[in-house]
Design a protein around this motif. Sequence first.
Motif, PDB file in Angstrom:
ATOM      1  N   MET A   1       7.183 -15.191   3.612  1.00  0.00           N
ATOM      2  CA  MET A   1       6.775 -15.175   5.020  1.00  0.00           C
ATOM      3  C   MET A   1       7.699 -14.288   5.863  1.00  0.00           C
ATOM      4  O   MET A   1       7.275 -13.728   6.873  1.00  0.00           O
ATOM      5  CB  MET A   1       6.772 -16.595   5.585  1.00  0.00           C
ATOM      6  CG  MET A   1       5.603 -17.454   5.103  1.00  0.00           C
ATOM      7  SD  MET A   1       3.996 -16.666   5.419  1.00  0.00           S
ATOM      8  CE  MET A   1       3.993 -16.590   7.209  1.00  0.00           C
ATOM      9  N   THR A   2       8.931 -14.156   5.429  1.00  0.00           N
ATOM     10  CA  THR A   2       9.857 -13.267   6.148  1.00  0.00           C
ATOM     11  C   THR A   2       9.330 -11.839   6.107  1.00  0.00           C
ATOM     12  O   THR A   2       9.277 -11.150   7.136  1.00  0.00           O
ATOM     13  CB  THR A   2      11.267 -13.321   5.521  1.00  0.00           C
ATOM     14  OG1 THR A   2      11.786 -14.640   5.660  1.00  0.00           O
ATOM     15  CG2 THR A   2      12.201 -12.328   6.204  1.00  0.00           C
ATOM     16  N   TYR A   3       8.920 -11.406   4.920  1.00  0.00           N
ATOM     17  CA  TYR A   3       8.371 -10.051   4.786  1.00  0.00           C
ATOM     18  C   TYR A   3       7.103  -9.895   5.618  1.00  0.00           C
ATOM     19  O   TYR A   3       6.868  -8.861   6.242  1.00  0.00           O
ATOM     20  CB  TYR A   3       8.057  -9.731   3.319  1.00  0.00           C
ATOM     21  CG  TYR A   3       9.277  -9.669   2.432  1.00  0.00           C
ATOM     22  CD1 TYR A   3      10.264  -8.697   2.636  1.00  0.00           C
ATOM     23  CD2 TYR A   3       9.455 -10.563   1.389  1.00  0.00           C
ATOM     24  CE1 TYR A   3      11.386  -8.635   1.814  1.00  0.00           C
ATOM     25  CE2 TYR A   3      10.557 -10.506   0.569  1.00  0.00           C
ATOM     26  CZ  TYR A   3      11.528  -9.544   0.786  1.00  0.00           C
ATOM     27  OH  TYR A   3      12.636  -9.481  -0.017  1.00  0.00           O
ATOM     28  N   VAL A   4       6.279 -10.944   5.629  1.00  0.00           N
ATOM     29  CA  VAL A   4       5.021 -10.890   6.382  1.00  0.00           C
ATOM     30  C   VAL A   4       5.308 -10.720   7.877  1.00  0.00           C
ATOM     31  O   VAL A   4       4.706  -9.873   8.549  1.00  0.00           O
ATOM     32  CB  VAL A   4       4.190 -12.173   6.145  1.00  0.00           C
ATOM     33  CG1 VAL A   4       2.991 -12.206   7.101  1.00  0.00           C
ATOM     34  CG2 VAL A   4       3.730 -12.243   4.693  1.00  0.00           C
TER      35      VAL A   4
ATOM     36  N   HIS B   1      19.057 -10.140   6.641  1.00  0.00           N
ATOM     37  CA  HIS B   1      18.214 -11.077   7.385  1.00  0.00           C
ATOM     38  C   HIS B   1      16.765 -11.120   6.885  1.00  0.00           C
ATOM     39  O   HIS B   1      15.976 -11.935   7.376  1.00  0.00           O
ATOM     40  CB  HIS B   1      18.217 -10.724   8.872  1.00  0.00           C
ATOM     41  CG  HIS B   1      19.564 -10.847   9.523  1.00  0.00           C
ATOM     42  ND1 HIS B   1      20.280 -12.023   9.547  1.00  0.00           N
ATOM     43  CD2 HIS B   1      20.330  -9.923  10.156  1.00  0.00           C
ATOM     44  CE1 HIS B   1      21.424 -11.829  10.177  1.00  0.00           C
ATOM     45  NE2 HIS B   1      21.485 -10.562  10.559  1.00  0.00           N
ATOM     46  N   PHE B   2      16.414 -10.229   5.949  1.00  0.00           N
ATOM     47  CA  PHE B   2      15.027 -10.291   5.466  1.00  0.00           C
ATOM     48  C   PHE B   2      14.898 -10.097   3.956  1.00  0.00           C
ATOM     49  O   PHE B   2      13.886 -10.498   3.371  1.00  0.00           O
ATOM     50  CB  PHE B   2      14.151  -9.255   6.191  1.00  0.00           C
ATOM     51  CG  PHE B   2      14.345  -7.828   5.762  1.00  0.00           C
ATOM     52  CD1 PHE B   2      13.609  -7.282   4.710  1.00  0.00           C
ATOM     53  CD2 PHE B   2      15.251  -7.005   6.420  1.00  0.00           C
ATOM     54  CE1 PHE B   2      13.774  -5.959   4.326  1.00  0.00           C
ATOM     55  CE2 PHE B   2      15.425  -5.688   6.050  1.00  0.00           C
ATOM     56  CZ  PHE B   2      14.686  -5.161   4.999  1.00  0.00           C
ATOM     57  N   LEU B   3      15.878  -9.530   3.303  1.00  0.00           N
ATOM     58  CA  LEU B   3      15.745  -9.252   1.869  1.00  0.00           C
ATOM     59  C   LEU B   3      16.005 -10.504   1.032  1.00  0.00           C
ATOM     60  O   LEU B   3      17.045 -11.156   1.153  1.00  0.00           O
ATOM     61  CB  LEU B   3      16.726  -8.145   1.464  1.00  0.00           C
ATOM     62  CG  LEU B   3      16.505  -7.521   0.081  1.00  0.00           C
ATOM     63  CD1 LEU B   3      15.150  -6.830   0.018  1.00  0.00           C
ATOM     64  CD2 LEU B   3      17.618  -6.532  -0.238  1.00  0.00           C
ATOM     65  N   GLY B   4      15.027 -10.860   0.190  1.00  0.00           N
ATOM     66  CA  GLY B   4      15.187 -11.969  -0.744  1.00  0.00           C
ATOM     67  C   GLY B   4      15.237 -13.340  -0.110  1.00  0.00           C
ATOM     68  O   GLY B   4      15.838 -14.264  -0.680  1.00  0.00           O
TER      69      GLY B   4
END
Length: 476
Positions: A145-148, A138-141
């Motif tokens: 903005m997902t990482y943020v 759900h967040f890798l690659g």
Amino acid sequence: MASYLKQHWFSNVRADVLAGIVVALALIPEAIAFSIIAGVDPMVGLYASFIIAVVISFTGGRPGMISAATGSMALLMTPLIREYGLDYLLAATILTGVIQVIFGIFKVAKLMKYIPNAVMIGFVNALAILIFMAQVPHFLGISTMTYVFVAVTLLIVYILPRFFTAIPAPLIAIVALSIVAIYSGADLRTVGDLGAITKSLPNFLIPDVPFTFETLMIILPYSVALAIVGLLETLLTATIVDDMTATDSEKNRESRGQGIANVINGFFGGMAGCAMIGQSVINVKSGGRTRLSTFVAGAFLMFLIIVLGDLVVQIPMPVLVGIMIMVSIGTFDWSSFSYIRKAPKSDALVMLTTVIIVVATNDLSKGVIAGVVLSAVLFVAKISKIHVERIVEDDSIRYAVKGQLFFASVEKFHEAFSGDEAASRIILDFTDSQVWDDSAVVAVTKVTESYRSRGVNVTIIGLGESSRRLLNELMT
């Protein structure tokens, strides 16, 4: 009655309500994801989470613990759904509940005492790893903005409580960052991307399956597996919550309660479920302590779906991912690294084996069972070390047996006797030993008969009451 309601429902109202709201928000993506794993409509998992949480708040034995649709149960039911369809799953869910009620009546929760501490540590750590691994897709690659958003969520849930505790930090993170995401138009995946949500309450239904012995034989293996896995995960989770809250719980009542919840759940279109360690940790860390928090979690989940469904589907997944990462970090027993160095090697091996098997199979029950079996084998190996000391005394020879005599140590016991043809009397001294089973009795019998066949007088001394009783019963 008033004191019961006060203690179990209304002694912590504000914190319980807020904690329940946080849990409800965290339940939505989990329930949808587990439905997808099982191969059913997302509403099947959502209905299950609503019904089980509400029912268990009344029938369960562990206040503050969250039960709903779970991944471990979803994996078990996948083949049944693929081959026979949803109605057979609902029938299996009802039968699962009946089996769990029977387990509770016969008090199988007492078997928890046979799960070693090393297995418990391994279970907790494996669960933490699985929770984290479930968040990775759900967040890798996906996007920057997902990482943020994941990072900001983690900052809020860890830093905010140092300055402000009136409202749970995860709830603040969900509301605030959802508003930011909606109005900024950030490139983020949302809850709605996981699956469609229908704004409707569950309806009572009777599974459309033939009421025949053949149907029973189809669903029975799945129901037994679901009942055992669900109960095992529930009781282990209850023990963890007991430790977190420094309170005790009624494990047998919890078993019966889970069964009742699954029976009702099956009649309202939900998939079988059990306790959830991740959501239970969220609830406890958010201040939830009583049955009210569990009830609010289930009831507010349905409120979110029916009334706020259009807003719920816009909740950014990175925020929920950040909260679950916090849960995985908090769940993991970080003292395990020093435990591996300080604990006996056998215990460290059991803990690591439990973790590896759970993570490799994605099945909590297999890891726990493997850990218990390995622990038992290592324990047997440890106590099977027996020592027989040969002491010459005047006209007799005394053999002082030290250690536990049972099936695993009889070979070593036999090796200690060389014949002693010259002795007129042999003394078997069991003062520092215990005779445990039929194999031990047979070993003692063979030694005594071997000497007596040569005319040697054999005397057995030092037997404890239980050892003497066992020898008398099996040697006569």
